[in-house]
Design an enzyme around this catalytic site. Structure first.
Site, PDB file in Angstrom:
ATOM      1  N   CYS A   9       0.835  -1.197   0.000  1.00 52.08           N
ATOM      2  CA  CYS A   9       0.000   0.000   0.000  1.00 52.08           C
ATOM      3  C   CYS A   9       0.875   1.254   0.000  1.00 52.08           C
ATOM      4  CB  CYS A   9      -0.911  -0.010   1.217  1.00 52.08           C
ATOM      5  SG  CYS A   9      -2.246   1.181   1.147  1.00 52.08           S
ATOM      6  N   CYS A  18      -5.944   4.941   2.642  1.00 54.34           N
ATOM      7  CA  CYS A  18      -4.648   4.287   2.634  1.00 54.34           C
ATOM      8  C   CYS A  18      -3.687   4.915   3.641  1.00 54.34           C
ATOM      9  CB  CYS A  18      -4.058   4.341   1.239  1.00 54.34           C
ATOM     10  SG  CYS A  18      -3.003   2.947   0.885  1.00 54.34           S
TER      11      CYS A  18
END
Lengths: 202, 386
Positions: free
Chosen positions: A44, A113
């Site tokens: 990520c 995120c």
């Protein structure tokens, strides 16, 4: 919005915390942590560690490290300033929304995120309680019900993703029965599942 | 001390050259429609044909057609659209081959084509981002209609063996397209030498204006318009001629051709000065791309344990403008697909920074970057998980 985007990609508060991050853990500093939490994944692009000292059931002090983008650095920094001094219970319920609000907002696509500080803090508190042999009275309260028909919470889904018991949405449905009654939760569950898989790099 | 502005993002776009700007300013009064038969129309038409010739000379297009488009994205889409149409009309050759590291205007076009049922193969690249000829050969067959391979990669600068690929593809009877957008003005680009059938370029990558590009065609190759509705460009692309932009493009093409030999060496020297300086001053860095076959002005570097967007923004605060291969800063949160396709580790793909040089950069600017960059990386690494 357009105006401040023209000035800088993030809000002035984000910029300040990005340029002068608070409470980062300096390599030379000896920080005896009572609890350590780590979340995120390289997939990520954000990975985060939070260390806490606890005294009288309050966050006495906190240090953090992060590999991540500007909003990850700023949001963890902001989380640290909000969390220090808070009773454990309040710290446990610190939400990404609170952090984002204190930062003066974040671009939509950055929210999921990069705001991981609250999760890392929760993991550190979990760790502290476990180490001190105490029950975690808040674990279920912080959970959000995603599937109302089958009472499947986000925490339950997170456990199943983390432990790799549910590696697909089909497996998740088999274990929890989510989406088998009214089906209303399906899009939200798919989104959560996707985010968690990303988060735990499974 | 006033903060400098150091623009090291010339692969994204370039400043308009002063001579180009002057030519465009002059052309502003040339508002006649080049399709008109009267004097003002003819005057505009003459200027447009001069620009066409300048582009033809620049890319050694011989007697092929130079079609003005809105840019390289349109040029690329035109090529894929015309082959799609041929397939729809029942052509025997139904397969398209391109590579995993093309520009999004190709990657996303073929992804869409695949989704709706067309046969597309993506040729993999090696760990320097270069197509391996044997792998390309393995994909080729007499059912292949088109092979499209970019000349120089926008992110890591790797130059593809387009000439060799074209020879292979032609042996199998396929047509060959190359997106040369990043190569123009940096290395010699000759359609004749490369032996390609279609070639795309865009003016704003070599000091021309934005919104104007070219699709060059070898004489006699299949063609079908992407934009219908007029007889402009010999019926190949409808739309009133954009006099000013086309004249800007023509001027930029002349300059690029004239300056190429020196510019090529100068850009490479600046790039190498920065590369060597970074490697000397910063431990644990990875230079991405092919170091032998590389666009002269492109340097792509990964800094393990320091994330790309953070580096970009810290540099921005020092007045240094670069780009990151990951799209983190630009909407999606994905790491660089070009680096991932080259087999680069995912963490390195999150931490890559592209420095791209142009004609206005100087050695002093490189020195400034070498002064500012090391503490930024050090700081981010200290903050990173140990």
């Amino acid at each position: 919005m357009n105006n401040f985007m023209a000035q800088w990609v993030y809000s002035p508060v984000v910029k300040d915390h990005f340029m002068n991050p608070r409470n980062t853990w300096n390599e030379e500093e000896h920080f005896e942590a009572d609890g350590v939490g780590e979340v995120g994944s390289l997939a990520c692009g954000d990975q985060m560690q939070v260390l806490i000292k606890v005294k009288d059931d309050k966050i006495e002090d906190l240090r953090w490290l992060t590999y991540g983008c500007a909003s990850a650095i700023a949001s963890t920094s902001m989380m640290s300033t909000l969390a220090i001094g808070l009773p454990l219970e309040e710290a446990y319920f610190l939400s990404p929304e609170q952090i984002t609000e204190a930062l003066g907002g974040l671009p939509e696509h950055k929210f999921h995120c990069s705001v991981l500080g609250d999760k890392a803090l929760r993991a550190a508190i979990d760790d502290y309680l476990k180490k001190s042999g105490r029950e975690n009275p808040w674990q279920n309260q912080v959970a959000k019900v995603i599937c109302e028909c089958k009472q499947v919470t986000d925490i339950r889904v997170e456990e199943l993703v983390k432990s790799k018991e549910a590696t697909t949405l089909e497996e998740l449905a088999e274990i929890t029965g989510y989406g088998t009654v009214c089906g209303k939760c399906k899009p939200q569950m798919a989104l959560l599942f996707d985010q968690l898989q990303h988060l735990y790099n499974v | 001390m006033e903060q400098p502005t150091i623009y090291l993002d010339n692969n994204a776009t370039t400043a308009v050259h002063e001579d180009v700007l002057a030519a465009m300013n002059e052309a502003a009064s040339l508002y006649g429609n080049a399709s008109s038969m009267h004097a003002m129309g003819r005057e505009a038409a003459v200027a447009i044909e001069e620009s066409r010739q300048a582009v033809r000379d620049l890319i050694d297009a011989q007697d092929g057609a130079i079609v003005f488009t809105s840019g390289a994205s349109e040029a690329n889409n035109t090529v894929f659209n015309l082959f799609r149409e041929r397939i729809d009309l029942g052509a025997k050759r139904k397969r398209i081959i391109t590579t995993t590291i093309e520009h999004p205007s190709i990657i996303e076009t073929v992804t869409h084509l695949k989704e709706i049922g067309y046969a597309v193969d993506l040729c993999p690249v090696d760990n320097t981002g270069r197509v391996v000829l044997s792998q390309m050969e393995a994909l080729l067959g007499d059912d292949v209609a088109l092979v499209s391979v970019m000349l120089g990669n926008n992110e890591i600068g790797t130059i593809q063996p387009v000439k060799e690929i074209a020879a292979l593809a032609h042996r199998h009877g396929a047509y060959v397209h190359s997106d040369a957008t990043q190569a123009i003005g940096k290395i010699e680009v000759s359609m004749k030498e490369l032996d390609v059938d279609y070639l795309s370029l865009s003016a704003h990558k070599f000091y021309g204006p934005k919104g104007i590009g070219v699709l060059a065609l070898r004489k006699g190759v299949p063609f079908s318009p992407f934009v219908h509705g007029g007889h402009q460009e010999d019926g190949r692309r409808a739309g009133t001629y954009n006099n000013t932009a086309i004249i800007g493009l023509g001027t930029a093409a002349r300059i690029a051709q004239r300056e190429l030999p020196d510019e090529n060496k100068r850009l490479w020297a600046l790039r190498e000065m920065l590369r060597v300086g970074i490697e000397e001053r910063i431990p644990n860095v990875v230079v991405n791309g092919n170091q032998e076959h590389c666009l002269p002005g492109t340097l792509d570097v990964s800094f393990p344990r320091a994330e790309g967007e953070s580096i970009l923004l810290y540099l921005d605060l020092e007045g240094i403008m670069v780009s990151t291969g990951s799209a983190c800063a630009s909407g999606s949160l994905e790491p660089s697909y070009v680096l991932l396709a080259s087999g680069v580790d995912i963490e390195l793909a999150h931490g890559s920074i592209r420095f791209s040089f142009g004609r206005y950069n100087t050695e002093d600017e490189v020195r400034y970057v070498l002064e500012k960059l090391p503490p930024i990386i050090k700081r981010l690494r200290e903050m990173s998980i140990r």
